[in-house]
Write a protein that holds these residues in place. Structure first.
Motif, PDB file in Angstrom:
ATOM      1  N   ILE A  86       0.871  -1.180   0.000  1.00 36.80           N
ATOM      2  CA  ILE A  86       0.000   0.000   0.000  1.00 36.80           C
ATOM      3  C   ILE A  86       0.902   1.222   0.000  1.00 36.80           C
ATOM      4  O   ILE A  86       1.854   1.292   0.777  1.00 36.80           O
ATOM      5  CB  ILE A  86      -0.899   0.036   1.254  1.00 36.80           C
ATOM      6  N   ASP A  87       0.579   2.181  -0.869  1.00 35.11           N
ATOM      7  CA  ASP A  87       1.361   3.416  -0.913  1.00 35.11           C
ATOM      8  C   ASP A  87       0.418   4.578  -1.195  1.00 35.11           C
ATOM      9  O   ASP A  87      -0.694   4.378  -1.675  1.00 35.11           O
ATOM     10  CB  ASP A  87       2.432   3.324  -2.001  1.00 35.11           C
ATOM     11  N   VAL A  88       0.871   5.777  -0.878  1.00 32.00           N
ATOM     12  CA  VAL A  88       0.053   6.973  -1.081  1.00 32.00           C
ATOM     13  C   VAL A  88       0.813   7.941  -1.975  1.00 32.00           C
ATOM     14  O   VAL A  88       2.013   8.153  -1.811  1.00 32.00           O
ATOM     15  CB  VAL A  88      -0.276   7.656   0.267  1.00 32.00           C
ATOM     16  N   GLY A  89       0.097   8.540  -2.912  1.00 32.57           N
ATOM     17  CA  GLY A  89       0.610   9.617  -3.744  1.00 32.57           C
ATOM     18  C   GLY A  89      -0.450  10.698  -3.794  1.00 32.57           C
ATOM     19  O   GLY A  89      -1.485  10.515  -4.433  1.00 32.57           O
ATOM     20  N   GLN A  90      -0.240  11.752  -3.069  1.00 28.12           N
ATOM     21  CA  GLN A  90      -1.209  12.844  -2.910  1.00 28.12           C
ATOM     22  C   GLN A  90      -2.518  12.273  -2.386  1.00 28.12           C
ATOM     23  O   GLN A  90      -2.527  11.695  -1.310  1.00 28.12           O
ATOM     24  CB  GLN A  90      -1.348  13.629  -4.203  1.00 28.12           C
ATOM     25  N   ALA A 130      -9.246   6.806  -4.984  1.00 34.63           N
ATOM     26  CA  ALA A 130      -9.228   8.260  -4.901  1.00 34.63           C
ATOM     27  C   ALA A 130      -9.860   8.674  -3.575  1.00 34.63           C
ATOM     28  O   ALA A 130     -10.964   8.248  -3.240  1.00 34.63           O
ATOM     29  CB  ALA A 130     -10.005   8.869  -6.065  1.00 34.63           C
ATOM     30  N   CYS A 131      -9.136   9.488  -2.825  1.00 35.16           N
ATOM     31  CA  CYS A 131      -9.623   9.973  -1.539  1.00 35.16           C
ATOM     32  C   CYS A 131      -9.908  11.468  -1.649  1.00 35.16           C
ATOM     33  O   CYS A 131      -9.465  12.138  -2.580  1.00 35.16           O
ATOM     34  CB  CYS A 131      -8.583   9.716  -0.449  1.00 35.16           C
ATOM     35  N   LYS A 132     -10.645  11.989  -0.680  1.00 40.27           N
ATOM     36  CA  LYS A 132     -11.053  13.392  -0.707  1.00 40.27           C
ATOM     37  C   LYS A 132      -9.897  14.359  -0.505  1.00 40.27           C
ATOM     38  O   LYS A 132      -9.968  15.497  -0.934  1.00 40.27           O
ATOM     39  CB  LYS A 132     -12.137  13.633   0.338  1.00 40.27           C
ATOM     40  N   SER A 133      -8.823  13.910   0.148  1.00 41.60           N
ATOM     41  CA  SER A 133      -7.667  14.787   0.373  1.00 41.60           C
ATOM     42  C   SER A 133      -6.427  13.933   0.616  1.00 41.60           C
ATOM     43  O   SER A 133      -6.515  12.726   0.864  1.00 41.60           O
ATOM     44  CB  SER A 133      -7.901  15.692   1.584  1.00 41.60           C
ATOM     45  N   THR A 134      -5.286  14.593   0.577  1.00 37.85           N
ATOM     46  CA  THR A 134      -4.018  13.904   0.857  1.00 37.85           C
ATOM     47  C   THR A 134      -4.004  13.358   2.277  1.00 37.85           C
ATOM     48  O   THR A 134      -3.577  12.232   2.515  1.00 37.85           O
ATOM     49  CB  THR A 134      -2.839  14.880   0.646  1.00 37.85           C
ATOM     50  N   GLU A 135      -4.499  14.167   3.227  1.00 38.43           N
ATOM     51  CA  GLU A 135      -4.520  13.734   4.629  1.00 38.43           C
ATOM     52  C   GLU A 135      -5.413  12.510   4.814  1.00 38.43           C
ATOM     53  O   GLU A 135      -5.064  11.573   5.542  1.00 38.43           O
ATOM     54  CB  GLU A 135      -5.001  14.872   5.546  1.00 38.43           C
ATOM     55  N   LEU A 136      -6.563  12.517   4.150  1.00 35.58           N
ATOM     56  CA  LEU A 136      -7.467  11.370   4.269  1.00 35.58           C
ATOM     57  C   LEU A 136      -6.861  10.120   3.615  1.00 35.58           C
ATOM     58  O   LEU A 136      -7.069   8.997   4.091  1.00 35.58           O
ATOM     59  CB  LEU A 136      -8.826  11.695   3.668  1.00 35.58           C
ATOM     60  N   ALA A 137      -6.117  10.304   2.532  1.00 40.13           N
ATOM     61  CA  ALA A 137      -5.446   9.169   1.883  1.00 40.13           C
ATOM     62  C   ALA A 137      -4.443   8.525   2.841  1.00 40.13           C
ATOM     63  O   ALA A 137      -4.356   7.297   2.933  1.00 40.13           O
ATOM     64  CB  ALA A 137      -4.761   9.619   0.596  1.00 40.13           C
ATOM     65  N   GLU A 138      -3.701   9.351   3.567  1.00 41.28           N
ATOM     66  CA  GLU A 138      -2.763   8.823   4.570  1.00 41.28           C
ATOM     67  C   GLU A 138      -3.526   8.026   5.628  1.00 41.28           C
ATOM     68  O   GLU A 138      -3.075   6.966   6.061  1.00 41.28           O
ATOM     69  CB  GLU A 138      -1.993   9.971   5.240  1.00 41.28           C
ATOM     70  N   GLY A 139      -4.691   8.537   6.041  1.00 45.37           N
ATOM     71  CA  GLY A 139      -5.508   7.839   7.030  1.00 45.37           C
ATOM     72  C   GLY A 139      -6.022   6.507   6.520  1.00 45.37           C
ATOM     73  O   GLY A 139      -6.052   5.516   7.267  1.00 45.37           O
ATOM     74  N   VAL A 140      -6.416   6.459   5.237  1.00 49.04           N
ATOM     75  CA  VAL A 140      -6.881   5.200   4.644  1.00 49.04           C
ATOM     76  C   VAL A 140      -5.746   4.179   4.645  1.00 49.04           C
ATOM     77  O   VAL A 140      -5.943   3.016   4.996  1.00 49.04           O
ATOM     78  CB  VAL A 140      -7.420   5.426   3.207  1.00 49.04           C
ATOM     79  N   MET A 141      -4.542   4.630   4.292  1.00 52.28           N
ATOM     80  CA  MET A 141      -3.394   3.718   4.292  1.00 52.28           C
ATOM     81  C   MET A 141      -3.153   3.174   5.703  1.00 52.28           C
ATOM     82  O   MET A 141      -2.901   1.983   5.886  1.00 52.28           O
ATOM     83  CB  MET A 141      -2.139   4.423   3.771  1.00 52.28           C
ATOM     84  N   GLU A 142      -3.255   4.028   6.714  1.00 48.73           N
ATOM     85  CA  GLU A 142      -3.052   3.584   8.098  1.00 48.73           C
ATOM     86  C   GLU A 142      -4.140   2.610   8.539  1.00 48.73           C
ATOM     87  O   GLU A 142      -3.858   1.607   9.195  1.00 48.73           O
ATOM     88  CB  GLU A 142      -2.994   4.783   9.031  1.00 48.73           C
ATOM     89  N   LYS A 143      -5.403   2.906   8.176  1.00 49.66           N
ATOM     90  CA  LYS A 143      -6.503   2.006   8.532  1.00 49.66           C
ATOM     91  C   LYS A 143      -6.316   0.632   7.896  1.00 49.66           C
ATOM     92  O   LYS A 143      -6.518  -0.393   8.549  1.00 49.66           O
ATOM     93  CB  LYS A 143      -7.852   2.605   8.104  1.00 49.66           C
ATOM     94  N   LEU A 144      -5.929   0.626   6.605  1.00 46.24           N
ATOM     95  CA  LEU A 144      -5.686  -0.654   5.939  1.00 46.24           C
ATOM     96  C   LEU A 144      -4.515  -1.385   6.582  1.00 46.24           C
ATOM     97  O   LEU A 144      -4.580  -2.595   6.784  1.00 46.24           O
ATOM     98  CB  LEU A 144      -5.407  -0.437   4.448  1.00 46.24           C
TER      99      LEU A 144
END
Length: 151
Positions: A86-90, A130-144
């Motif tokens: 799992i990785d995040v880009g923006q 696609a997430c609503k924001s960069t911060e929320l994307a980071e949160g999704v990665m942490e939850k997963l």
């Protein structure tokens, strides 16, 4: 006829580890249902079938039931068996899966109905959420990562 065919498909995927539309069509034809691959493809969508990891590690068709709110055992199993990284880009969460498992993981993610995820697009072994924001994307990665007991 369609209902009977759908019942037969459910019976077949429970009895056999079917991993291609062609194999499913052949088994349906053997059972007396004259179908084409296009018909099988429509049936797969209608039944909300996806591929999951079988006991031997090969993928197979299954029907994921959304019978309870939150994360059911079937979804947890799909996520744990299939996710490689799992990785995040923006605002995008990019999830790599075992080959052929992206659709099953995307289905499980959609079933979670996490409000921060706008939607998922799945290929063969990659999902872009696609997430609503960069911060929320980071949160999704942490939850997963928490679900998978990895970081």
């Amino acid at each position: 006829m369609k209902l009977a065919r759908h019942e037969k498909i459910i019976e077949l995927i429970q009895e056999y580890d079917i991993d291609t539309q062609e194999e499913l069509a052949a088994r349906l034809n053997e059972a007396g249902f004259k179908v084409t691959q296009a018909t099988v493809s429509r049936d797969i969508r209608a039944l909300k079938m996806t591929k999951v990891a079988g006991k031997d590690g090969k993928s197979r068709y299954a029907i994921l039931q959304d019978t309870q709110p939150g994360l059911g055992d079937q979804y947890t199993r799909v996520l744990n068996d299939a996710i490689v990284s799992i990785d995040v880009g923006q605002n995008l969460v990019v999830i790599k899966t075992v080959t052929g498992m992206a659709m099953g993981v995307a289905t499980a993610l959609d079933a979670l109905k996490w409000p921060e995820i706008l939607g998922c697009i799945a290929g063969d072994d990659t999902i872009m959420c696609a997430c609503k924001s960069t911060e929320l994307a980071e949160g999704v990665m942490e939850k997963l990562g928490g679900i998978l007991n990895r970081r």
